[in-house]
Design an enzyme around this catalytic site. Structure first.
Site, PDB file in Angstrom:
ATOM      1  N   TYR A  48      -5.419   5.944  -2.320  1.00 31.29           N
ATOM      2  CA  TYR A  48      -5.053   6.735  -3.500  1.00 31.29           C
ATOM      3  C   TYR A  48      -6.286   6.997  -4.362  1.00 31.29           C
ATOM      4  O   TYR A  48      -7.231   6.203  -4.386  1.00 31.29           O
ATOM      5  CB  TYR A  48      -4.045   5.986  -4.369  1.00 31.29           C
ATOM      6  CG  TYR A  48      -2.725   5.679  -3.730  1.00 31.29           C
ATOM      7  CD1 TYR A  48      -1.642   6.537  -3.870  1.00 31.29           C
ATOM      8  CD2 TYR A  48      -2.537   4.506  -2.998  1.00 31.29           C
ATOM      9  CE1 TYR A  48      -0.410   6.244  -3.298  1.00 31.29           C
ATOM     10  CE2 TYR A  48      -1.315   4.208  -2.420  1.00 31.29           C
ATOM     11  CZ  TYR A  48      -0.260   5.078  -2.575  1.00 31.29           C
ATOM     12  OH  TYR A  48       0.957   4.777  -2.005  1.00 31.29           O
ATOM     13  N   ASP A  89       6.129   8.575  -6.139  1.00 29.65           N
ATOM     14  CA  ASP A  89       6.767   8.841  -7.427  1.00 29.65           C
ATOM     15  C   ASP A  89       6.710  10.346  -7.716  1.00 29.65           C
ATOM     16  O   ASP A  89       5.811  11.047  -7.235  1.00 29.65           O
ATOM     17  CB  ASP A  89       6.052   8.091  -8.551  1.00 29.65           C
ATOM     18  CG  ASP A  89       6.333   6.591  -8.521  1.00 29.65           C
ATOM     19  OD1 ASP A  89       7.335   6.201  -7.896  1.00 29.65           O
ATOM     20  OD2 ASP A  89       5.557   5.828  -9.123  1.00 29.65           O
ATOM     21  N   ARG A 101       0.211   2.244 -10.410  1.00 30.59           N
ATOM     22  CA  ARG A 101       0.330   2.238 -11.877  1.00 30.59           C
ATOM     23  C   ARG A 101       0.343   0.811 -12.419  1.00 30.59           C
ATOM     24  O   ARG A 101      -0.174   0.560 -13.511  1.00 30.59           O
ATOM     25  CB  ARG A 101       1.560   3.023 -12.329  1.00 30.59           C
ATOM     26  CG  ARG A 101       2.852   2.663 -11.674  1.00 30.59           C
ATOM     27  CD  ARG A 101       3.904   3.754 -11.938  1.00 30.59           C
ATOM     28  NE  ARG A 101       5.013   3.677 -11.008  1.00 30.59           N
ATOM     29  CZ  ARG A 101       6.128   2.990 -11.226  1.00 30.59           C
ATOM     30  NH1 ARG A 101       6.283   2.329 -12.369  1.00 30.59           N
ATOM     31  NH2 ARG A 101       7.090   2.969 -10.340  1.00 30.59           N
ATOM     32  N   ASP A 103       2.698   4.507 -16.879  1.00 29.94           N
ATOM     33  CA  ASP A 103       1.955   5.753 -16.703  1.00 29.94           C
ATOM     34  C   ASP A 103       2.139   6.625 -17.946  1.00 29.94           C
ATOM     35  O   ASP A 103       2.957   6.322 -18.819  1.00 29.94           O
ATOM     36  CB  ASP A 103       2.379   6.493 -15.426  1.00 29.94           C
ATOM     37  CG  ASP A 103       3.872   6.796 -15.392  1.00 29.94           C
ATOM     38  OD1 ASP A 103       4.426   7.255 -16.406  1.00 29.94           O
ATOM     39  OD2 ASP A 103       4.494   6.567 -14.336  1.00 29.94           O
TER      40      ASP A 103
END
Length: 302
Positions: free
Chosen positions: A66, A38, A173, A80
């Site tokens: 991550y 993203d 997310r 988010d």
């Protein structure tokens, strides 16, 4: 110039933006990337150069790692902090409660595809529908969380940092949002860094400034990773000189005369001179070794 260029994607760049900028720096159009990030995320983005672009859709290692931060008590339309706030809920979640809730998401879980995603429904990207204020039924997908660790916690602010190792297709997310919903207060992701993808880590990556400098010095080709490294987790076979010639000409090989692992996965194929030729696979109905993909810079020279 052929190989894998590992980029540390900066924030506010799409993965396509990275490729577009690199086309300008490298003066080549033959580029591709694996593992879309993203725009707000940073971290490992493998970019394939030249003949290595054939490997984009063949990578065997699809797991990723991550580091994400999140804030409890807030929900947004994008899940988010960069989205529109849809709710703010007070909470009294303790750090111990957060750790316990996060731990329940380890293993095989189901995620509902977020509206702000590139997945298509009836021919339309979900994010296009969402930007017009629409909402449709979305598919769920089964993903796997290999590990989930809490790295930092601020109980008073309701802010936490987690490290997640997961399968391909996991929306971090959405994971943050789901953890918040399980605690009854919601949550929004506030930052995201991909630290590992396709078997490569953030320590292997370059910035745009690094790439520009190396190009000016004529040293970038030395930093390109041989495409072979992306397939080292696969089984391998080595061919004789005659079989190398035949395989390179697209001839199927009888595996009874070869030391070939009986696997449904792709197989690394090496020529008689120990050079990596490309990938093959065993055709199940004939039990013959067939070509999956060649990589031009490693082509056998007659």
């Amino acid at each position: 110039m052929d190989g894998i260029l590992l980029m540390n994607k900066p924030q506010n760049f799409t993965s396509f933006d990275v490729v577009a900028k690199l086309r300008g720096i490298l003066k080549t159009k033959k580029l591709g990337h694996a593992g879309t990030l993203d725009p707000m995320a940073t971290g490992v983005l493998p970019v394939f150069v030249g003949s290595a672009t054939k490997a984009c859709n063949l990578l065997p290692d699809s797991d990723k790692t991550y580091i994400a931060s999140l804030r409890l008590g807030i929900t947004t339309d994008t899940q988010d902090i960069w989205g529109k706030v849809t709710a703010a809920r007070p909470h009294s979640v303790t750090a111990a409660q957060f750790r316990a809730a996060a731990a329940r998401f380890a293993g095989e879980i189901t995620q509902l595809t977020p509206m702000y995603s590139a997945v298509k429904v009836d021919g339309q990207r979900l994010y296009d529908i969402a930007r017009k204020g629409g909402e449709v039924e979305r598919p769920t997908r089964t993903i796997y969380i290999h590990s989930l660790a809490v790295l930092n916690e601020d109980e008073q602010a309701g802010e936490y940092t987690i490290e997640v190792s997961c399968s391909k297709g996991t929306y971090i997310r959405t994971l943050c949002s789901d953890i918040g919903e399980s605690l009854g207060c919601g949550a929004a992701m506030t930052s995201l860094v991909r630290t590992k993808a396709a078997g490569f880590t953030l320590n292997d990556c370059l910035t745009f400034d690094d790439v520009q400098r190396l190009m000016e010095e004529g040293a970038l080709s030395e930093q390109l990773i041989d495409v072979e490294r992306a397939f080292m987790s696969l089984p391998s076979v080595r061919l004789s000189e005659e079989d190398t010639r035949r395989f390179k000409n697209g001839v199927k090989l009888d595996i009874s005369a070869l030391t070939v692992p009986l696997t449904e996965d792709n197989i690394r194929v090496y020529g008689f001179n120990e050079e990596f030729i490309g990938l093959g696979y065993i055709e199940q109905d004939t039990q013959l070794l067939r070509v999956r993909s060649f990589f031009e810079n490693n082509m056998y020279k007659k």
